[in-house]
Design a protein around this motif. Structure first.
Motif, PDB file in Angstrom:
ATOM      1  N   GLN A   1       0.825  -1.215   0.000  1.00 41.29           N
ATOM      2  CA  GLN A   1       0.000   0.000   0.000  1.00 41.29           C
ATOM      3  C   GLN A   1       0.862   1.270   0.000  1.00 41.29           C
ATOM      4  OE1 GLN A   1      -3.390  -0.238  -0.118  1.00 41.29           O
ATOM      5  NE2 GLN A   1      -3.172  -2.467  -0.163  1.00 41.29           N
TER       6      GLN A   1
ATOM      7  N   ALA B   1      -7.515  -2.640   5.716  1.00 44.58           N
ATOM      8  CA  ALA B   1      -7.714  -1.745   4.571  1.00 44.58           C
ATOM      9  C   ALA B   1      -8.861  -0.773   4.833  1.00 44.58           C
ATOM     10  CB  ALA B   1      -7.986  -2.561   3.311  1.00 44.58           C
TER      11      ALA B   1
ATOM     12  N   GLU C   1      -8.735   3.347   5.194  1.00 47.46           N
ATOM     13  CA  GLU C   1      -9.579   4.212   4.361  1.00 47.46           C
ATOM     14  C   GLU C   1     -10.493   5.105   5.197  1.00 47.46           C
ATOM     15  OE1 GLU C   1     -11.626   1.380   1.988  1.00 47.46           O
ATOM     16  OE2 GLU C   1      -9.846   0.817   0.827  1.00 47.46           O
TER      17      GLU C   1
END
Length: 293
Positions: free
Chosen positions: A32, A113, A117
């Motif tokens: 990422q 994840a 976010e």
């Protein structure tokens, strides 16, 4: 993903499963484009990891988020180290019960994840500071997220002590000791001692006597900002112990005083969006499911 750039990783020692999960997390974070920082103790078990390493207490200074992989005990230790820095903490369960570490290893990439976010909820959990004094002089200071426990130590003998709440005398008690628990700790040792389950958002402390000499001694719930004081009776022949989260302890002597109050810094605990305290209770404590499910 602009906010969480430097991600601290802490893991329970002595578990291959934890090391495997940490390696998975490192790969995921690197993919990422994020910067992983390893706790120096777990980094020693992962030669060739290629990541930055630091002491656990320093993580709050250089990380935007800390992920703890292990059981609730691992998160308790991290909480005491990191609460003062206000860095948010996320728990991945590689232990047993997992009231605090609520992400399962199988869903780790998906849930982490989502958190990266911005899809998460935040809880503030308060800690307690415990100060032991002898002849008016401090001899030990420890911190707890779950509970502070006065107990006989290795000697199976009753302890006599006085309890004061906000300076007011409450009682003299003869018992195996006393559990002083935060809402976070109410589902831990205090629960097995007969204490109530408290919702994490409550600003309260519960005092649970351990096998008291009188059957009328019952748990007491008080305001979370109360100052509690225990005075070990001079008549005690044993040297009891005061322990925090079952991990740090101070040996007391007859005549010592133990003062307990809320710590000014809180733990910032993150949960996935689907986190449900009562669902966790159903799963971990075996409560009955909804009829028809």
């Amino acid at each position: 993903m602009d906010y969480f750039r430097n991600i601290g990783l802490i893991g329970r020692l002595g578990s291959k499963g934890v090391v495997d999960t940490l390696k998975q997390l490192i790969r995921f974070l690197n993919d990422q484009g994020l910067h992983a920082v390893l706790d120096e103790r777990i980094a020693e078990l992962m030669p060739g990891h290629g990541q930055q390493v630091c002491k656990q207490k320093m993580m709050g200074e250089i990380c935007d988020l800390v992920i703890v992989v292990g059981g609730d005990g691992s998160l308790l230790g991290a909480a005491r180290s990191l609460a003062q820095s206000h860095v948010p903490v996320l728990g991945v369960n590689r232990g047993n019960l997992g009231f605090l570490t609520d992400i399962a290893p199988a869903e780790i990439e998906q849930k982490v994840a989502e958190v990266l976010e911005g899809k998460y909820t935040v809880e503030s959990r308060f800690l307690i500071d415990v100060l032991v004094k002898r002849n008016g002089e401090p001899i030990g200071e420890i911190t707890a997220l779950n509970d502070c426990v006065l107990h006989p130590g290795k000697a199976a003998r009753m302890i006599e002590f006085e309890l004061y709440i906000e300076g007011q005398f409450v009682y003299t008690q003869r018992s195996d000791g006393l559990i002083v628990s935060t809402p976070t700790g109410s589902t831990a040792y205090a629960l097995s001692g007969g204490g109530p389950i408290m919702h994490p958002k409550l600003d309260a402390l519960v005092l649970v006597p351990m096998f008291p000499h009188t059957l009328s001694s019952r748990p007491i719930v008080v305001d979370g900002n109360s100052e509690l004081k225990l005075v070990i009776s001079e008549r005690n022949e044993t040297y009891p112990t005061v322990s925090c989260d079952g991990q740090n302890s101070v040996t007391c002597a007859p005549g010592d005083t133990i003062t307990i109050h809320k710590k000014p810094h809180k733990l910032k605990l993150l949960h996935p969006l689907n986190y449900d305290f009562y669902q966790t209770c159903r799963e971990k404590l075996g409560w009955g499911a909804k009829l028809g499910d």
